[in-house]
Design a protein around this motif. Structure first.
Motif, PDB file in Angstrom:
ATOM      1  N   ASP A  69     -76.570-105.924 -35.632  1.00 15.49           N
ATOM      2  CA  ASP A  69     -77.520-106.996 -35.340  1.00 15.49           C
ATOM      3  C   ASP A  69     -77.771-107.080 -33.837  1.00 15.49           C
ATOM      4  O   ASP A  69     -76.992-106.547 -33.038  1.00 15.49           O
ATOM      5  N   PRO A  70     -78.838-107.779 -33.414  1.00 15.88           N
ATOM      6  CA  PRO A  70     -79.171-107.878 -31.987  1.00 15.88           C
ATOM      7  C   PRO A  70     -78.028-108.390 -31.108  1.00 15.88           C
ATOM      8  O   PRO A  70     -77.967-108.061 -29.921  1.00 15.88           O
TER       9      PRO A  70
ATOM     10  N   TYR B 136     -76.172-105.058 -29.803  1.00 14.00           N
ATOM     11  CA  TYR B 136     -76.863-103.815 -29.476  1.00 14.00           C
ATOM     12  C   TYR B 136     -76.342-103.327 -28.126  1.00 14.00           C
ATOM     13  O   TYR B 136     -76.837-103.725 -27.066  1.00 14.00           O
TER      14      TYR B 136
ATOM     15  N   VAL C 226     -85.873 -99.993 -30.157  1.00 14.77           N
ATOM     16  CA  VAL C 226     -84.654 -99.854 -30.962  1.00 14.77           C
ATOM     17  C   VAL C 226     -84.021 -98.469 -30.802  1.00 14.77           C
ATOM     18  O   VAL C 226     -82.795 -98.328 -30.852  1.00 14.77           O
TER      19      VAL C 226
ATOM     20  N   TRP D  71     -81.090 -97.518 -28.032  1.00 16.38           N
ATOM     21  CA  TRP D  71     -79.662 -97.787 -28.170  1.00 16.38           C
ATOM     22  C   TRP D  71     -78.887 -96.587 -28.712  1.00 16.38           C
ATOM     23  O   TRP D  71     -77.661 -96.632 -28.800  1.00 16.38           O
TER      24      TRP D  71
END
Length: 286
Positions: free
Chosen positions: A218-219, A222, A259, A262
């Motif tokens: 989840d954020p 990250y 995204v 990462w």
């Protein structure tokens, strides 16, 4: 002349069908291999509730579209009807996605099959599918991400996976390391993805010794360190592009870098076709 054309058509079907089948089987084997290879640089794509931009979500049509796009995974949601039939539905109620109203659990299977799914608020001819129908269509073609909305369904889902020999054609989406161990004790061939809600959840997972094939982050966590810790399990790292990233990417596909930066190697999206095109252009998709 018509008879000759008909015969030629049948002959071509007999030749082409096995070729397409072999091609599909070979491609699916690559998908299976990718799923269990955490270090592979290629990114896997999950179509959220199926490729539903042109078809109703959680429908057989959305599944077929996912397969036709040639992406890796269809994410779907499983619930029980009143008489304990496993059907696909994200919400507890049928109101948003069908021409009916009420809780899924208040409909018998016969009743719920009379409903029709909606797409962009328009009623279609698509019925609410069963999990078995989905397995029949998906087998040997695409991975199925089993998002289990009702814990009461887990035993029935396992029984169906076993009966249809879908162990390598799907994976269970869970939330606790103990669930991984329970599932793998039941069948060592079950494939599993776990969701972690923070960095502590990742540390707990690593300490547990559980061995999922994928971890959903989840954020809140990250970070490159979290991503590397998961890859060291070894497991793939799943991240969502849903919402803002998908919206921006619909206009400018480079937004997917928000995204990708990462270092993750699984992305769930509502824009599977655009993500596939972008990844191929970056050399990150098969």
């Amino acid at each position: 002349m018509m008879k000759i054309t008909y015969v030629i058509g049948i002959f071509l079907c007999l030749i082409v069908s096995p070729i397409l089948s072999q091609s599909s089987t070979a491609y699916f084997k690559k998908i299976q291999k990718s799923y269990t290879n955490a270090q592979e640089p290629l990114v896997m794509i999950a179509a959220h509730r199926g490729a539903h931009l042109e078809e109703p979500e959680n429908s057989l049509a959305a599944l077929q579209k996912t397969i036709s796009l040639g992406v890796d995974i269809m994410e779907l949601d499983v619930r029980f009807t009143k008489d304990r039939k496993m059907v696909l539905m994200h919400d507890k109620k049928v109101d948003r996605t069908t021409n009916g109203k009420g809780l899924v659990s208040d409909f018998t299977f016969e009743e719920i099959r009379k409903l029709r799914l909606k797409h962009l608020d328009q009623i279609t001819n698509e019925q609410i599918p069963t999990l078995e129908e989905v397995f029949q269509l998906a087998k040997g073609k695409v991975l199925i991400d089993l998002d289990i909305k009702d814990d009461a369904t887990i035993d029935s889902i396992m029984a169906l996976v076993d009966r249809m020999k879908m162990e390598k054609n799907c994976f269970f989406f869970v939330y606790e390391p103990e669930e991984i161990k329970m599932l793998q004790k039941r069948n060592k061939n079950y494939q599993i993805m776990i969701r972690t809600e923070n960095e502590e959840g990742v540390k707990k997972l690593v300490a547990s010794g559980a061995k999922p094939q994928a971890v959903h982050i989840d954020p809140s966590h990250y970070t490159p360190e979290v991503v590397q810790a998961i890859k060291n399990i070894p497991a793939r790292v799943w991240i969502n592009a849903l919402g803002a990233v998908d919206f921006k990417a619909s206009q400018q596909p480079a937004a997917f870098e928000e995204v990708l930066k990462w270092g993750v190697n699984m992305i769930q999206t509502d824009q599977p076709a655009k993500l596939k095109e972008y990844l191929k252009g970056q050399g990150k998709y098969r």
